[in-house]
Design a protein around this motif. Structure first.
Motif, mmCIF file in Angstrom:
data_model
loop_
_atom_site.group_PDB
_atom_site.id
_atom_site.type_symbol
_atom_site.label_atom_id
_atom_site.label_comp_id
_atom_site.label_asym_id
_atom_site.label_seq_id
_atom_site.Cartn_x
_atom_site.Cartn_y
_atom_site.Cartn_z
ATOM 1 N N ASN A 50 0.849 -0.929 -0.166
ATOM 2 C CA ASN A 50 0.224 -0.035 -0.113
ATOM 3 C C ASN A 50 0.463 1.229 0.072
ATOM 4 O OD1 ASN A 50 -2.425 -1.523 -0.234
ATOM 5 N ND2 ASN A 50 -2.488 -1.832 2.151
ATOM 6 N N MET A 51 2.367 1.230 0.794
ATOM 7 C CA MET A 51 2.261 2.305 0.626
ATOM 8 C C MET A 51 4.083 2.540 -1.025
ATOM 9 S SD MET A 51 4.644 1.500 4.262
ATOM 10 C CE MET A 51 5.752 3.441 4.421
ATOM 11 N N VAL A 52 3.561 1.479 -1.433
ATOM 12 C CA VAL A 52 4.557 1.577 -2.868
ATOM 13 C C VAL A 52 3.710 2.411 -3.396
ATOM 14 C CG1 VAL A 52 5.060 0.400 -4.866
ATOM 15 C CG2 VAL A 52 6.037 -0.625 -2.166
ATOM 16 N N VAL A 53 2.273 1.498 -3.659
ATOM 17 C CA VAL A 53 0.972 2.280 -4.533
ATOM 18 C C VAL A 53 0.641 4.021 -4.259
ATOM 19 C CG1 VAL A 53 -1.344 1.741 -4.914
ATOM 20 C CG2 VAL A 53 0.020 -0.527 -4.625
ATOM 21 N N ASP A 54 0.618 4.215 -2.954
ATOM 22 C CA ASP A 54 0.727 5.459 -2.696
ATOM 23 C C ASP A 54 1.784 6.131 -2.849
ATOM 24 O OD1 ASP A 54 -1.576 5.395 -1.513
ATOM 25 O OD2 ASP A 54 -1.113 4.935 1.096
ATOM 26 N N MET A 55 2.838 5.839 -2.968
ATOM 27 C CA MET A 55 3.813 6.453 -3.462
ATOM 28 C C MET A 55 3.815 6.510 -4.380
ATOM 29 S SD MET A 55 8.059 5.718 -3.009
ATOM 30 C CE MET A 55 8.938 7.764 -1.896
ATOM 31 N N ILE A 56 3.683 5.780 -5.565
ATOM 32 C CA ILE A 56 3.512 5.827 -6.767
ATOM 33 C C ILE A 56 2.687 6.656 -7.692
ATOM 34 C CG2 ILE A 56 2.604 4.864 -9.470
ATOM 35 C CD1 ILE A 56 4.370 1.873 -7.414
ATOM 36 N N ARG A 57 1.149 6.908 -6.259
ATOM 37 C CA ARG A 57 -0.170 7.767 -6.639
ATOM 38 C C ARG A 57 0.796 9.417 -6.897
ATOM 39 N NH1 ARG A 57 -4.257 3.986 -4.854
ATOM 40 N NH2 ARG A 57 -4.555 3.113 -6.898
ATOM 41 N N LEU A 58 1.287 9.083 -5.953
ATOM 42 C CA LEU A 58 1.884 11.032 -5.157
ATOM 43 C C LEU A 58 2.937 11.271 -6.409
ATOM 44 C CD1 LEU A 58 1.476 13.016 -3.623
ATOM 45 C CD2 LEU A 58 3.199 12.092 -2.087
ATOM 46 N N GLU A 59 3.574 10.857 -6.721
ATOM 47 C CA GLU A 59 4.600 10.733 -7.934
ATOM 48 C C GLU A 59 4.037 11.314 -8.910
ATOM 49 O OE1 GLU A 59 8.455 8.696 -7.940
ATOM 50 O OE2 GLU A 59 9.132 9.334 -5.762
ATOM 51 N N ARG A 60 2.748 10.530 -9.795
ATOM 52 C CA ARG A 60 2.243 10.937 -10.391
ATOM 53 C C ARG A 60 1.650 11.967 -10.668
ATOM 54 N NH1 ARG A 60 0.112 4.917 -12.494
ATOM 55 N NH2 ARG A 60 1.748 3.848 -13.667
ATOM 56 N N LYS A 61 0.668 11.918 -9.584
ATOM 57 C CA LYS A 61 0.218 13.748 -9.102
ATOM 58 C C LYS A 61 0.811 14.653 -9.459
ATOM 59 C CE LYS A 61 -1.829 14.465 -5.214
ATOM 60 N NZ LYS A 61 -2.358 14.950 -3.949
ATOM 61 N N ASN A 62 2.038 14.907 -8.574
ATOM 62 C CA ASN A 62 2.973 15.702 -8.593
ATOM 63 C C ASN A 62 3.607 16.466 -9.921
ATOM 64 O OD1 ASN A 62 1.979 16.521 -5.651
ATOM 65 N ND2 ASN A 62 3.789 14.975 -4.586
ATOM 66 N N ASP A 63 3.376 17.615 -10.105
ATOM 67 C CA ASP A 63 4.105 18.212 -11.127
ATOM 68 C C ASP A 63 5.587 18.649 -10.638
ATOM 69 O OD1 ASP A 63 4.258 20.742 -12.319
ATOM 70 O OD2 ASP A 63 4.404 18.764 -13.917
ATOM 71 N N PRO A 64 6.796 18.024 -11.246
ATOM 72 C CA PRO A 64 7.809 18.129 -11.132
ATOM 73 C C PRO A 64 8.401 19.672 -10.715
ATOM 74 C CG PRO A 64 7.948 17.085 -13.432
ATOM 75 C CD PRO A 64 6.671 17.395 -12.809
ATOM 76 N N ASP A 65 7.866 20.220 -10.838
ATOM 77 C CA ASP A 65 7.972 21.664 -11.305
ATOM 78 C C ASP A 65 7.390 22.192 -9.746
ATOM 79 O OD1 ASP A 65 9.697 21.994 -13.550
ATOM 80 O OD2 ASP A 65 8.114 22.270 -15.227
ATOM 81 N N SER A 66 6.483 22.075 -10.012
ATOM 82 C CA SER A 66 5.512 22.557 -8.617
ATOM 83 C C SER A 66 6.184 22.567 -7.298
ATOM 84 C CB SER A 66 4.430 21.415 -8.375
ATOM 85 O OG SER A 66 4.920 20.158 -7.840
ATOM 86 N N SER A 67 7.797 21.280 -7.265
ATOM 87 C CA SER A 67 8.651 22.051 -5.796
ATOM 88 C C SER A 67 9.265 23.412 -5.956
ATOM 89 C CB SER A 67 9.376 20.592 -5.581
ATOM 90 O OG SER A 67 9.738 20.860 -6.824
ATOM 91 N N GLN A 68 9.277 23.550 -6.735
ATOM 92 C CA GLN A 68 10.124 25.329 -6.686
ATOM 93 C C GLN A 68 8.755 25.982 -6.176
ATOM 94 O OE1 GLN A 68 11.282 26.231 -10.686
ATOM 95 N NE2 GLN A 68 13.147 24.788 -10.335
ATOM 96 N N VAL A 69 9.792 26.726 -5.080
ATOM 97 C CA VAL A 69 9.040 27.935 -4.118
ATOM 98 C C VAL A 69 9.622 28.989 -4.303
ATOM 99 C CG1 VAL A 69 8.427 28.499 -2.362
ATOM 100 C CG2 VAL A 69 8.159 26.693 -2.359
ATOM 101 N N ASP A 77 12.536 45.140 -14.389
ATOM 102 C CA ASP A 77 13.396 43.966 -15.786
ATOM 103 C C ASP A 77 12.671 42.852 -15.308
ATOM 104 O OD1 ASP A 77 16.095 45.698 -15.520
ATOM 105 O OD2 ASP A 77 14.791 45.901 -16.768
ATOM 106 N N VAL A 78 11.602 42.350 -14.833
ATOM 107 C CA VAL A 78 11.372 41.487 -14.605
ATOM 108 C C VAL A 78 12.366 39.884 -13.842
ATOM 109 C CG1 VAL A 78 8.913 39.160 -15.526
ATOM 110 C CG2 VAL A 78 9.308 41.536 -16.330
ATOM 111 N N GLN A 79 12.657 39.556 -12.852
ATOM 112 C CA GLN A 79 13.296 38.815 -11.911
ATOM 113 C C GLN A 79 12.626 37.952 -10.900
ATOM 114 O OE1 GLN A 79 15.931 41.234 -10.568
ATOM 115 N NE2 GLN A 79 17.600 41.070 -11.915
ATOM 116 N N VAL A 80 12.861 36.102 -11.277
ATOM 117 C CA VAL A 80 12.078 35.572 -10.582
ATOM 118 C C VAL A 80 13.296 34.830 -10.131
ATOM 119 C CG1 VAL A 80 10.105 33.681 -9.724
ATOM 120 C CG2 VAL A 80 9.444 35.444 -11.569
ATOM 121 N N ALA A 81 12.934 34.418 -8.563
ATOM 122 C CA ALA A 81 14.529 34.146 -7.807
ATOM 123 C C ALA A 81 13.480 32.696 -7.238
ATOM 124 C CB ALA A 81 14.779 34.680 -7.133
#
Length: 113
Positions: A50-69, A77-81
């Motif tokens: 169940n933990m493996v299934v949850d991990m796979i589903r969580l990684e599928r749901k999360n976008d790799p770019d969403s982890s950036q804050v 001059d439009v800068q984003v850090a």
């Protein structure tokens, strides 16, 4: 029935066997570290799956770019850090999964001196 068979059965579109085995090994190591054990008891087979299934589903749901804050935005001059995260996405996912299954894992935890 093995953990691999359970995971394949629970997922609609499972990744390749090699990738599944990698997830199973990663979650298994997290269980061993949390429980201070060298093995995973047979009684944790379904919790492990169940933990493996949850991990796979969580990684599928999360976008790799969403982890950036966003740390700061400058409009001239439009800068984003972006702020760098202390933990990787994989560490956050593993931690979230462990927190969800903590009560079931506590029963198998060994004391360390």
């Amino acid at each position: 029935m093995t953990v691999l068979d359970i995971v394949k059965t629970k997922l609609d579109n499972p990744p390749s066997d090699d990738r599944l085995l990698l997830y199973i090994e990663e979650v298994g190591q997290a269980i061993k570290n949390f429980c201070n054990r060298d093995d995973i008891p047979d009684e944790l087979k379904y919790v492990h799956a169940n933990m493996v299934v949850d991990m796979i589903r969580l990684e599928r749901k999360n976008d790799p770019d969403s982890s950036q804050v966003v740390k700061s935005i400058k409009e001239g001059d439009v800068q984003v850090a972006f702020d760098t995260a202390e933990k990787s996405q994989g560490e956050k996912a593993t931690e979230a999964i462990l927190n969800t299954y903590q009560t079931q894992l506590y029963r198998f935890r060994k004391m360390r001196w």
